[in-house]
Design an enzyme around this catalytic site. Structure first.
Site, PDB file in Angstrom:
ATOM      1  N   HIS A  63      80.795  71.395 -45.250  1.00  9.74           N
ATOM      2  CA  HIS A  63      82.069  71.479 -44.523  1.00  9.74           C
ATOM      3  C   HIS A  63      83.277  71.435 -45.438  1.00  9.74           C
ATOM      4  O   HIS A  63      83.308  70.713 -46.426  1.00  9.74           O
ATOM      5  CB  HIS A  63      82.145  70.439 -43.400  1.00  9.74           C
ATOM      6  CG  HIS A  63      82.140  69.000 -43.813  1.00  9.74           C
ATOM      7  ND1 HIS A  63      83.292  68.304 -44.045  1.00  9.74           N
ATOM      8  CD2 HIS A  63      81.123  68.119 -43.976  1.00  9.74           C
ATOM      9  CE1 HIS A  63      82.980  67.036 -44.344  1.00  9.74           C
ATOM     10  NE2 HIS A  63      81.678  66.902 -44.321  1.00  9.74           N
ATOM     11  N   ASP A 164      83.377  64.032 -49.894  1.00  8.01           N
ATOM     12  CA  ASP A 164      82.798  64.352 -48.585  1.00  8.01           C
ATOM     13  C   ASP A 164      83.693  65.412 -47.946  1.00  8.01           C
ATOM     14  O   ASP A 164      84.735  65.094 -47.403  1.00  8.01           O
ATOM     15  CB  ASP A 164      82.735  63.086 -47.741  1.00  8.01           C
ATOM     16  CG  ASP A 164      82.328  63.331 -46.294  1.00  8.01           C
ATOM     17  OD1 ASP A 164      81.953  64.458 -45.968  1.00  8.01           O
ATOM     18  OD2 ASP A 164      82.398  62.377 -45.508  1.00  8.01           O
ATOM     19  N   GLU A 198      84.155  69.436 -39.208  1.00  5.45           N
ATOM     20  CA  GLU A 198      82.935  68.625 -39.170  1.00  5.45           C
ATOM     21  C   GLU A 198      83.269  67.182 -38.852  1.00  5.45           C
ATOM     22  O   GLU A 198      82.591  66.530 -38.075  1.00  5.45           O
ATOM     23  CB  GLU A 198      82.214  68.708 -40.523  1.00  5.45           C
ATOM     24  CG  GLU A 198      80.803  68.129 -40.520  1.00  5.45           C
ATOM     25  CD  GLU A 198      80.727  66.643 -40.895  1.00  5.45           C
ATOM     26  OE1 GLU A 198      79.628  66.070 -40.825  1.00  5.45           O
ATOM     27  OE2 GLU A 198      81.762  66.037 -41.264  1.00  5.45           O
ATOM     28  N   ASP A 221      75.556  67.819 -47.600  1.00  4.08           N
ATOM     29  CA  ASP A 221      76.631  66.867 -47.326  1.00  4.08           C
ATOM     30  C   ASP A 221      76.384  65.612 -48.170  1.00  4.08           C
ATOM     31  O   ASP A 221      75.379  65.534 -48.875  1.00  4.08           O
ATOM     32  CB  ASP A 221      76.661  66.526 -45.819  1.00  4.08           C
ATOM     33  CG  ASP A 221      78.058  66.163 -45.330  1.00  4.08           C
ATOM     34  OD1 ASP A 221      78.836  65.588 -46.113  1.00  4.08           O
ATOM     35  OD2 ASP A 221      78.357  66.437 -44.149  1.00  4.08           O
ATOM     36  N   HIS A 307      84.288  58.036 -47.040  1.00  8.03           N
ATOM     37  CA  HIS A 307      85.487  57.947 -46.190  1.00  8.03           C
ATOM     38  C   HIS A 307      86.544  57.000 -46.742  1.00  8.03           C
ATOM     39  O   HIS A 307      87.481  56.631 -46.040  1.00  8.03           O
ATOM     40  CB  HIS A 307      85.144  57.592 -44.733  1.00  8.03           C
ATOM     41  CG  HIS A 307      84.610  58.764 -43.978  1.00  8.03           C
ATOM     42  ND1 HIS A 307      84.649  58.862 -42.603  1.00  8.03           N
ATOM     43  CD2 HIS A 307      84.033  59.929 -44.401  1.00  8.03           C
ATOM     44  CE1 HIS A 307      84.112  60.014 -42.230  1.00  8.03           C
ATOM     45  NE2 HIS A 307      83.721  60.676 -43.297  1.00  8.03           N
TER      46      HIS A 307
END
Lengths: 340, 357, 354
Positions: A63, A164, A198, A221, A307
């Site tokens: 993504h 990510d 995503e 991913d 994240h």
């Protein structure tokens, strides 16, 4: 490859606003592609190779988008309130820097009312862009921003924002380039999908899978690791090779695809790890339930601090991920033969 | 009756956790071989059996869905000579300590779920249940043997043997939803000997407990005109609120709510009344929590019905069901299919009021 | 520009007074069918009960297929168990705050039997008890001892609120989303000729955008618009020095254009198109605060190979309760904006700016 990681990771591309990163990836892949499409939701779809008699139509997905924030209000004194785009955790926000797509920079702080002991929720946080009123604030409701963090190499480790899933994007680009430039044989018709949205619910992958209608799907991913102090008891560690996903919070990989990935890794003596991720999921979930169903798997690059603005991967894992992906794509998929 | 019981015992004794339905699918295929005209496995592992109708080609098709996947555990890591686990499907960690299980490693290994002492767990409390992440599975091997025989991602099934509790009552694991697979099998047997105009696609679906991937994809693939999901519902018993539960052995439930087409509901009700099959209305105010939720939303939308079999202690290894209700569900399904006229779809319209008659 | 007059208000009155809890949209469907029948080129009620109506554009060139959806269903109740003497247990259908239920009158079942949700007399309550919300579990729908047999388990119920005009405002139940339905009926009656207008009066939005999902598959549009109603929480905060930063939308500030909610990131090209249209026609508009919630656009844009979509809502206070309140001017501006924006759509809208 490191310069590509650095370049891609630094380009902003919050969910729904992937224009810049899409253009950058497109420029890299266009020379290798048989066909390039940007679809209705902004997915970049790159076709390469022809389907031979023993080949499959295969969809590979990484993504483009990264988590970010979106302004919800500018208050009388010019402070910007915001909501998360994707899984934004307050713990990773406070003290952080953001950059809006219009170039405005800001810092995140929080309402001091409840003190420092308790982690405030996202609605108690605000962005200070140096404005004093809505009138001189260069940001308005609906403007989006990404977290800012420069690229660093710590020994073999790479740290920056948006690994990510820019690391997955790099792995796909690099695999495509190797297949193309080294003139490798592949029996497959390959669709490299650089998917959108995503982080807000696998939205781009679902629609692009419908469009492509693949025989097999693989997402590339990041996954979490279990190798940090008092971390989760997860059997995936940084530097021990790409992870082959068995399941995550939203999907069970097709066992035939898992076996194929494991045996390919063993055959080519590429280190790998089996992954069970308890929370989160990837594009593979959306691909699996498309149309009449698609056998899927996921190649994960182990990543610490997912994240957060400082996501960390091991460069050796990245190289091995490319090797494994190229090996997977260069050969037949034995387990799926004989399927009706 | 004895055949129904034997089939049920056989089906619940086979592993077949969500995403890994192969072993149970094999057994269902054996049971369906002689009573279907075509058998195929979908791309995500659902078993699809076609029983051709007698109407002129192209015939309308009805999809009858019963999920065959079961809940259980999966190996997520090692802890010395024990295994760490995570769940497949919705498993209450409080029913796990002391359960006998089978670990499907390089070979099947019997084992049990261990509850570590409170003082070895962060924030451990003797009076509180042990969270899933701290529970262990012990198969009696040493650490080295364990790593040779078991790898991350291996599955763990409950090992509880089926219990016969009188003539009509059975307890065991995976009755959710193998009982419905048995009911569907009975319906197929019944329909084999009768003339029916419509094509019947019997589907033992995969992955209902996780993503409904099986129902979603089979409905797309087969494009039926109508769909019925058969699943289990809460049986009256300890822990189940009386107004949301239905007594064992006293009939099936007919779903009613947004998931269910009101005309189909009325038709099932009419047939049940005529055949004197006892039933209860099951209000499903929002969604059904069964494959029907996915079936209904496939492509342009499919008129869908939900029939359920009451079951006590859902998602434990000692689920309990009445064979009578299984047979009733099978008979009702068969009768509904047998009565479908070729032009049924022309009569299936939305009326101003969808109130129950 | 399209306007709201007596005729439109009467239509909204009929629509809001009709009962259509998710899964039981027949009463609204009937009004919709009656209203649009003579204006459409094709008309269909699908498997779930959506009304799909096609208004074909004019000319020989390629026309954009534009889906515009508004949901017919509303939040409400379903009776789940008969406790005799007119008392029924119930479940909520759609998002309803339990604190909004007590002491309200209801219409129950197809015959609209009058019912109430009562509460324990204050005399029997203790001070401490009154500090907590009355539990949902303790509430019943009561039609009185005489009418108990006129309704049954499985019946739906809604708040019994009659449409009322309050000066320049409207008070009614189910403005979410009869505003959208009424707007969409007006669009059908004044369909733009530059596009093929694919209208979907959808079912089951409040229980998961389910009607719109299958409607979008069937219609297979190039673009999607959802017309809905969204909360205005534009009150003053308790402390005078504080500022309300979570108002969602403001009453009187015009149609609310969505940038993101929990289910959709609106297509930036369509947001821009709406804003440009509003500014050129001097129509008011506001950007709904990004955040939670979801509309039919959340289903439409993910169907098949993807459909660029956006939502425009009429702001209204107290949605998902017995009575909501909205300004007629906001509705009028919404109708005018959407009508004009559709009328200005051309093939160029689809181009991505990289």
């Amino acid at each position: 490859m490191k310069s590509l990681i650095k370049k891609f990771a630094q380009i902003p591309g919050p969910s729904g606003y992937e224009n810049q990163i899409r253009a950058a990836v497109r420029a890299e892949v266009e020379p290798c592609a048989n066909e390039v499409i940007v679809d209705a939701l902004g997915n970049l779809i790159v076709r390469w190779g022809e389907k031979g008699p023993d080949g499959l139509r295969m969809m590979l997905s990484a993504h483009l988008d990264e988590i970010g924030v979106i302004a919800t209000h500018v208050d009388k004194k010019g402070f910007v309130r915001f909501a998360g785009l994707g899984g934004v955790h307050p713990a990773y926000c406070v003290g952080g820097h953001v950059r809006f797509l219009n170039g405005t920079r800001g810092v995140i702080s929080f309402e001091k009312e409840s003190g420092l002991k308790k982690m405030p929720s996202l609605d108690k946080l605000f962005i200070d862009v140096g404005a004093t009123s809505p009138g001189d604030c260069p940001v308005g409701v609906g403007d989006v921003a990404v977290f800012a963090r420069k690229y660093q190499e710590l020994g073999e480790k790479i740290v920056t924002k948006a690994l990510d899933d820019r690391i997955g994007v790099v792995v796909l680009v690099e695999a495509l380039r190797q297949l193309h430039e080294e003139n490798l044989d592949s029996p497959h018709e390959l669709y490299f999908v650089f998917s959108t949205q995503e982080e807000v619910g696998l939205r781009g992958a679902g629609t692009s899978a419908y469009h492509i209608n693949p025989d097999l799907g693989l997402s590339v991913d990041v996954t979490s690791t279990g190798d940090t102090p008092k971390g989760s008891k997860m059997e995936v560690r940084l530097g021990e090779g790409p992870a082959i996903k068995v399941r995550d919070g939203g999907m069970l990989s097709d066992p035939r695809v898992v076996d194929w990935m494991v045996s390919t890794a063993e055959e080519h003596e590429i280190p790998c790890q089996l992954e069970i991720l308890k929370g989160g999921t990837t594009d593979a979930r959306a691909i699996q339930v498309t149309r009449a169903g698609v056998p899927v798997g996921c190649l994960s690059v182990p990543c610490r601090y997912v994240h957060s603005p400082s996501e960390m991967v091991d460069y050796g894992d990245v190289e091995d991920s490319v090797r494994l992906l190229v090996a997977l794509l260069s050969d037949q998929v034995p387990q799926l033969e004989g399927e009706e | 009756m004895p055949e129904t019981l034997e089939l049920l015992k056989k089906l619940i004794s086979a592993p077949g956790l969500s995403g890994y339905e192969g072993p149970v699918s094999q057994l269902v295929a054996e049971a369906w071989e002689a009573i279907t005209d075509e058998l195929q496995t979908s791309r995500v592992g659902s078993l699809q059996g076609l029983q051709c109708g007698t109407g002129t080609d192209p015939r309308p098709k009805i999809l009858l869905a019963t999920h065959m996947d079961a809940i259980g555990l999966m190996v997520s890591g090692y802890a010395g000579d024990c295994l760490r686990v995570t769940s497949v499907g919705g498993v209450d960690h409080r029913v796990l300590p002391g359960q006998s299980v089978t670990v499907h490693g390089r070979e099947d290994l019997p084992g049990l779920v261990a509850q570590p002492p409170a003082n070895l767990i962060p924030g451990g409390d003797k009076k509180k249940p042990v969270a899933m992440q701290y529970l262990l599975v012990d198969v009696g091997l040493n650490a080295e043997e364990l790593r040779q025989k078991v790898r991350v991602g291996d599955l763990i099934s409950f090992a509880q043997e089926p219990l016969e509790m009188g003539e009509n009552t059975v307890a065991g694991h995976s009755l959710d939803n193998r009982v419905s697979v048995v009911a569907l099998t009975l319906a197929l047997e019944d329909l084999r000997d009768r003339s029916h105009a419509w094509d019947v696609w019997a589907v033992a679906t995969a992955q209902e407990e996780e993503t409904m991937a099986g129902a979603k994809t089979s409905a797309y693939d087969l494009r039926p005109e109508l769909a019925v999901a058969v699943d289990v519902t809460f049986g009256e018993g300890p822990g189940a609120p009386k107004h949301k539960a239905y007594p064992l052995g006293e009939g099936v439930t007919l779903g009613w709510g947004p998931t269910v087409h009101p005309v189909l509901h009325a038709e099932f009700k009419k047939i049940a009344q005529e055949l004197e099959i006892p039933f209860a209305l099951e209000p499903l105010p929002r969604r059904s929590g069964t494959d029907a939720d996915a079936l209904q939303l496939s492509t342009v939308g499919i008129p869908t019905m939900v029939v359920s079999i009451p079951l006590r202690y859902m998602h434990t290894p000692v689920e309990m069901v009445s064979l009578k209700d299984i047979k009733r569900a099978g008979r009702l399904l068969a009768e509904f299919v047998a009565r479908l006229p070729l032009d049924y779809m022309d009569t299936l319209t939305w009326k101003e009021s969808v109130s129950l008659s | 520009m399209l306007e709201i007059g007596q005729e439109q208000l009467e239509l909204l009155e009929r629509l809001t007074n009709a009962c259509a809890v998710s899964g039981d949209e027949g009463a609204v469907r009937k009004i919709v069918l009656d209203e649009v029948e003579e204006y459409v080129d094709e008309l269909q009620v699908d498997a779930l009960g959506n009304v799909l109506a096609l208004c074909r554009g004019e000319g020989d060139g390629e026309r954009l297929k534009v889906m515009v959806a508004a949901h017919m269903d509303e939040v409400g109740f379903m009776l789940t168990a008969d406790e005799k003497k007119g008392l029924y247990r119930f479940a909520r259908v759609g998002g309803l705050d339990p604190r909004q239920l007590v002491g309200k009158a209801l219409w129950v079942g197809a015959e609209r039997i009058p019912g109430v949700i009562g509460a324990k007399p204050i005399h029997f309550t203790k001070k401490k008890e009154r500090q907590n919300a009355i539990s949902l579990e303790s509430l019943r729908i009561d039609v009185g001892p005489e009418n108990g047999s006129k309704i049954k388990v499985g019946d739906r119920a809604t708040f019994a609120t009659q449409f009322t005009r309050l000066g320049k405002s409207i008070r009614a139940k189910a403005l979410d989303d009869r505003f959208g339905v009424a707007t969409l009926i007006e669009l059908v009656k004044h369909a733009p000729q530059n596009i093929d207008l694919l209208t979907a009066f959808t079912v089951q939005e409040e229980v998961g955008l389910r009607g719109a999902w299958v409607a979008a598959y069937a219609l297979d549009p190039d673009l999607g618009f959802a017309l809905d109603s969204t909360p205005a929480r534009d009150f003053l905060p308790w402390n005078d020095e504080e500022e309300n930063v979570t108002y969602n939308t403001r009453l009187g500030a015009g149609p609310a254009i969505y940038t993101t909610d929990a289910r959709t990131i609106s297509d930036p090209r369509l947001i821009k198109h709406l804003i440009t249209t509003a500014e050129e026609l001097d129509l008011p508009y506001q950007l709904r605060q990004p955040g939670g919630g979801g509309t039919d656009a959340g289903a439409i844009h993910r169907q098949r190979a993807g459909v660029p979509s956006v939502t425009v809502s009429v702001p209204a206070r107290y949605l998902h309760s017995a009575a909501s309140l909205a300004r007629m001017a906001d509705w009028e501006a919404t109708l005018a904006l959407v009508h004009a924006a559709l009328g200005r759509l051309g093939a160029g809208i689809m181009q991505f700016a990289d």
